[in-house]
Design a protein around this motif. Structure first.
Motif: not given
Length: 304
Positions: A218-219, A225-227, A263-265, A269-270
């Protein structure tokens, strides 16, 4: 005596390759499965629960040991920058034990899990066979095959997530209901996410070793994003369980675990192209373990 002393001297490195801090996960999974069964039937066998826990820990140790030995032989271990959550224990590269011994240790602990599985098969019945087939494949084929076809994360989510929850419930009474099945879904996603996030620091070494994890396919951006999507789906599933009256309202207690996932999310994303900070990896583990435990507590609170 010299041979005995030699094996005693290898106990510490074998303990190291078993990755003891990771073994908190099977404890939470067995607790969740047993709690779901209690919520359904009001019954629990402490003996069966304890034996199931020994079996799952044995299988988890086997996965860890076999993975470490294979990563050493493929050269992955020499190229990873290890963290407490990824990159291996570095026991084999340090020369503290040889890979043959680690392989034997992995197969021995797998045999312990298999023996316990046969015992449960005798007393519970063939309803356990599908779980054994998928779980056994997840343990023995994980490193050599599944990780090379983008299936490692799913295998981990099943073998060390959803299936142990269902299995821990089945060994109580030989029956399964909607509450146990639904409890297994967030457990699957959480373990899936545990592996997915921990792959970010090891993308290059894993690729060198011939792996084709989801992060490779996926890269980093889409992997992040999947996470994030998978993480957000966990509280949604729990809320749906409460709204549909499968879970008691007290199951909402598990939503407290999402605090650790902030924090992980945000990182996923960023800044997924950057190496995840230690705090991100740590908070992910806290989120996973606490959600399993809090959901288990929430399921049994109405009958205490």
């Amino acid at each position: 005596m010299a041979a005995v002393a030699q094996y005693i001297g290898q106990l510490r490195p074998l303990l190291s390759v078993s990755r003891p801090p990771f073994l908190a996960l099977p404890v939470t999974l067995i607790a969740l499965g047993a709690a779901a069964s209690v919520a359904n039937t009001g019954f629990i066998s402490v003996v069966r629960t304890g034996i199931a826990l020994i079996g799952l820990i044995s299988l988890h140790v086997s996965v860890n040991a076999l993975n470490e030995a294979a990563d050493y032989e493929s050269g992955i271990d020499k190229r990873t920058d290890a963290t407490p959550f990824s990159g291996g224990s570095k026991t084999l590269p340090a020369g503290n034990v040889d890979p043959t011994t680690v392989y034997r240790f992995g197969y021995l602990t797998a045999a312990v899990g298999a023996i316990i599985g046969v015992w449960f098969l005798v007393i519970i019945g063939p309803i356990l066979i599908p779980i054994y087939i998928v779980g056994g494949a997840s343990v023995l084929a994980y490193t050599e095959y599944l990780t090379k076809f983008g299936l490692g994360e799913v295998a981990a989510g099943l073998g060390l997530g959803g299936l142990p929850v269902i299995g821990a419930a089945l060994v109580q009474s030989g029956e399964i209901s909607s509450i146990e099945l639904l409890a297994a879904v967030p457990a699957f996603i959480l373990t899936f996410n545990l592996l997915l996030l921990n792959e970010f620091p090891d993308i290059s070494p894993d690729r060198y070793g011939g792996r084709a994890n989801l992060i490779h396919r996926l890269g980093r951006v889409w992997g992040g994003r999947l996470y994030a999507v998978a993480t957000v789906s966990v509280p949604i599933i729990i809320i749906i369980g409460v709204i549909s009256n499968v879970f008691p309202r007290t199951a909402l207690l598990a939503l407290l675990g999402i605090v650790a996932a902030f924090r992980p999310v945000i990182w996923s994303i960023q800044t997924p192209k950057q190496r995840p900070p230690m705090a991100v990896l740590r908070n992910n583990v806290i989120f996973i373990l606490s959600t399993n435990v809090l959901l288990a507590i929430g399921l049994i609170l109405p009958i205490i």
